[in-house]
Design a protein around this motif. Sequence first.
Motif, mmCIF file in Angstrom:
data_model
loop_
_atom_site.group_PDB
_atom_site.id
_atom_site.type_symbol
_atom_site.label_atom_id
_atom_site.label_comp_id
_atom_site.label_asym_id
_atom_site.label_seq_id
_atom_site.Cartn_x
_atom_site.Cartn_y
_atom_site.Cartn_z
ATOM 1 N N LEU A 229 0.918 -1.189 -0.372
ATOM 2 C CA LEU A 229 -0.096 0.083 -0.353
ATOM 3 C C LEU A 229 0.572 1.280 -0.388
ATOM 4 C CD1 LEU A 229 -2.537 -1.194 2.843
ATOM 5 C CD2 LEU A 229 -2.634 -1.418 0.267
ATOM 6 N N LYS A 230 0.667 2.514 -1.329
ATOM 7 C CA LYS A 230 1.621 3.593 -1.625
ATOM 8 C C LYS A 230 0.806 4.041 -0.024
ATOM 9 C CE LYS A 230 4.339 1.485 -3.263
ATOM 10 N NZ LYS A 230 5.623 1.182 -3.187
ATOM 11 N N GLU A 231 -0.734 4.678 -0.505
ATOM 12 C CA GLU A 231 -1.719 5.844 -0.187
ATOM 13 C C GLU A 231 -3.222 5.830 0.113
ATOM 14 O OE1 GLU A 231 -2.274 10.165 -1.699
ATOM 15 O OE2 GLU A 231 -0.447 8.968 -2.098
ATOM 16 N N MET A 232 -2.728 5.933 1.308
ATOM 17 C CA MET A 232 -4.753 6.086 1.846
ATOM 18 C C MET A 232 -5.136 7.646 1.900
ATOM 19 S SD MET A 232 -4.880 2.345 3.975
ATOM 20 C CE MET A 232 -6.512 1.853 4.003
ATOM 21 N N ARG A 233 -5.852 8.185 0.950
ATOM 22 C CA ARG A 233 -6.672 8.968 1.292
ATOM 23 C C ARG A 233 -7.969 8.958 1.555
ATOM 24 N NH1 ARG A 233 -4.672 13.099 -3.909
ATOM 25 N NH2 ARG A 233 -1.961 12.596 -3.079
ATOM 26 N N PRO A 234 -9.227 10.309 2.553
ATOM 27 C CA PRO A 234 -10.222 10.176 2.800
ATOM 28 C C PRO A 234 -10.274 11.014 1.716
ATOM 29 C CG PRO A 234 -9.186 11.600 4.641
ATOM 30 C CD PRO A 234 -8.354 10.805 3.461
ATOM 31 N N LEU A 235 -11.826 10.160 0.763
ATOM 32 C CA LEU A 235 -12.440 11.185 -0.307
ATOM 33 C C LEU A 235 -13.690 11.792 0.487
ATOM 34 C CD1 LEU A 235 -12.060 8.781 -2.588
ATOM 35 C CD2 LEU A 235 -10.516 10.568 -3.085
ATOM 36 N N ALA A 236 -14.210 10.961 1.262
ATOM 37 C CA ALA A 236 -15.371 12.186 2.106
ATOM 38 C C ALA A 236 -15.125 11.215 3.289
ATOM 39 C CB ALA A 236 -16.631 11.608 1.420
ATOM 40 N N THR A 237 -16.003 11.059 3.874
ATOM 41 C CA THR A 237 -16.249 10.801 5.632
ATOM 42 C C THR A 237 -16.361 8.999 5.714
ATOM 43 O OG1 THR A 237 -17.539 12.549 6.213
ATOM 44 C CG2 THR A 237 -17.582 10.767 7.889
ATOM 45 N N GLU A 238 -16.712 9.183 4.315
ATOM 46 C CA GLU A 238 -17.156 7.078 4.300
ATOM 47 C C GLU A 238 -15.985 6.655 2.994
ATOM 48 O OE1 GLU A 238 -19.074 5.700 6.585
ATOM 49 O OE2 GLU A 238 -19.340 7.047 7.882
ATOM 50 N N THR A 239 -16.003 7.987 2.578
ATOM 51 C CA THR A 239 -15.130 6.873 1.145
ATOM 52 C C THR A 239 -13.812 7.482 1.631
ATOM 53 O OG1 THR A 239 -17.108 8.182 0.177
ATOM 54 C CG2 THR A 239 -15.315 7.060 -0.653
ATOM 55 N N VAL A 240 -12.910 6.540 1.212
ATOM 56 C CA VAL A 240 -11.473 6.161 1.010
ATOM 57 C C VAL A 240 -10.709 5.753 -0.645
ATOM 58 C CG1 VAL A 240 -9.520 5.394 2.059
ATOM 59 C CG2 VAL A 240 -11.442 5.817 3.305
ATOM 60 N N LEU A 241 -9.575 6.604 -0.799
ATOM 61 C CA LEU A 241 -9.313 5.756 -1.732
ATOM 62 C C LEU A 241 -7.930 5.554 -1.540
ATOM 63 C CD1 LEU A 241 -8.013 6.449 -4.788
ATOM 64 C CD2 LEU A 241 -6.909 8.024 -4.816
ATOM 65 N N VAL A 242 -7.478 4.055 -2.430
ATOM 66 C CA VAL A 242 -6.319 3.520 -2.160
ATOM 67 C C VAL A 242 -5.611 3.381 -3.242
ATOM 68 C CG1 VAL A 242 -5.412 1.027 -0.747
ATOM 69 C CG2 VAL A 242 -7.231 2.448 -0.034
ATOM 70 N N VAL A 243 -4.138 3.557 -2.618
ATOM 71 C CA VAL A 243 -3.197 3.641 -3.967
ATOM 72 C C VAL A 243 -1.944 2.686 -3.844
ATOM 73 C CG1 VAL A 243 -1.894 4.599 -5.720
ATOM 74 C CG2 VAL A 243 -4.242 5.073 -4.725
ATOM 75 N N GLY A 244 -1.608 1.044 -4.153
ATOM 76 C CA GLY A 244 -1.256 0.913 -4.190
ATOM 77 C C GLY A 244 -0.275 -0.542 -5.204
ATOM 78 N N LYS A 245 0.408 -1.041 -4.821
ATOM 79 C CA LYS A 245 1.325 -2.099 -6.177
ATOM 80 C C LYS A 245 0.610 -3.223 -5.597
ATOM 81 C CE LYS A 245 5.324 -2.889 -8.200
ATOM 82 N NZ LYS A 245 7.016 -2.218 -7.862
ATOM 83 N N TRP A 246 0.653 -4.052 -6.427
ATOM 84 C CA TRP A 246 0.317 -5.742 -6.637
ATOM 85 C C TRP A 246 1.679 -6.766 -7.212
ATOM 86 C CZ3 TRP A 246 -0.724 -8.163 -11.151
ATOM 87 C CH2 TRP A 246 -0.572 -8.378 -12.090
ATOM 88 N N HIS A 247 1.052 -7.480 -6.358
ATOM 89 C CA HIS A 247 3.180 -8.392 -6.810
ATOM 90 C C HIS A 247 1.781 -10.147 -6.492
ATOM 91 C CE1 HIS A 247 6.652 -10.727 -7.725
ATOM 92 N NE2 HIS A 247 6.527 -11.020 -7.173
ATOM 93 N N LEU A 248 1.690 -10.366 -7.896
ATOM 94 C CA LEU A 248 2.108 -12.354 -7.831
ATOM 95 C C LEU A 248 3.071 -13.726 -8.118
ATOM 96 C CD1 LEU A 248 -1.102 -12.673 -9.724
ATOM 97 C CD2 LEU A 248 -1.542 -12.765 -7.724
ATOM 98 N N ALA A 249 3.061 -13.770 -7.100
ATOM 99 C CA ALA A 249 4.251 -14.067 -6.898
ATOM 100 C C ALA A 249 3.965 -16.622 -7.617
ATOM 101 C CB ALA A 249 4.909 -15.199 -5.675
ATOM 102 N N ARG A 250 4.483 -16.635 -8.707
ATOM 103 C CA ARG A 250 3.591 -17.915 -9.347
ATOM 104 C C ARG A 250 5.130 -18.546 -9.498
ATOM 105 N NH1 ARG A 250 -0.851 -15.982 -13.380
ATOM 106 N NH2 ARG A 250 1.350 -14.653 -14.697
ATOM 107 N N THR A 251 4.364 -20.149 -9.940
ATOM 108 C CA THR A 251 5.160 -21.287 -10.359
ATOM 109 C C THR A 251 5.248 -21.102 -11.886
ATOM 110 O OG1 THR A 251 4.364 -22.809 -9.487
ATOM 111 C CG2 THR A 251 5.907 -21.207 -8.175
ATOM 112 N N VAL A 252 3.815 -21.046 -12.224
ATOM 113 C CA VAL A 252 3.534 -21.483 -13.474
ATOM 114 C C VAL A 252 4.867 -20.833 -14.604
ATOM 115 C CG1 VAL A 252 1.286 -21.943 -12.605
ATOM 116 C CG2 VAL A 252 1.569 -19.714 -14.150
ATOM 117 N N THR A 253 3.932 -21.459 -16.150
ATOM 118 C CA THR A 253 4.939 -21.113 -17.030
ATOM 119 C C THR A 253 5.085 -19.299 -16.966
ATOM 120 O OG1 THR A 253 3.434 -21.460 -18.641
ATOM 121 C CG2 THR A 253 4.684 -22.979 -18.499
ATOM 122 N N GLU A 254 3.788 -18.760 -16.951
ATOM 123 C CA GLU A 254 4.166 -17.576 -16.565
ATOM 124 C C GLU A 254 4.230 -16.399 -16.340
ATOM 125 O OE1 GLU A 254 0.822 -19.508 -16.371
ATOM 126 O OE2 GLU A 254 -0.155 -19.270 -18.865
ATOM 127 N N GLY A 255 5.098 -17.295 -14.902
ATOM 128 C CA GLY A 255 5.932 -16.744 -14.000
ATOM 129 C C GLY A 255 5.298 -15.402 -12.780
#
Length: 151
Positions: free
Chosen positions: A100-126
């Motif tokens: 997770l890189k950043e979390m920003r409240p947009l309103a009282t009940e709303t939050v923006l989350v920005v981040g990076k995802w990573h899938l570690a896999r052993t299948v041929t796609e890597g």
Amino acid sequence: MRTKNLLLALGFAASITSCSSLKQSQPHASANAEIRQLLGEQAACWSNGDLACFMTPYWKSDSLLFVGKSGLTYGWEQTMANYKLNYPDAAAMGKLTFDLKEMRPLATETVLVVGKWHLARTVTEGDVEGHFSVIFKRFPEGWKIITDHSS
């Protein structure tokens, strides 16, 4: 004496402002902790090959919006169908981690989350990785992802 009264008044005003901003930030801190926990659970679900569990934080609505490499997808059901098509088994899913890189409240009940995802896999796609931004909204049943843009 005047200076002393002025300093006392300024100190009092500063303490009220400080308390007020503390009260405003506490709900955001609580929301951020709840959302971090949800995302941690979501990554664990994915890593266990459990798409139904992974989809739990998503808003189960036809208005859910997912933006990915294939364009726009509307609705929880279609988003789930796309995941099943693109990740047919646990090997294809791999092990998911979020940075997770950043979390920003947009309103009282709303939050923006920005981040990076990573899938570690052993299948041929890597291994694969990318970035995401999700918008969480608080509903009576808790925080739900209403928009997901992953690339």
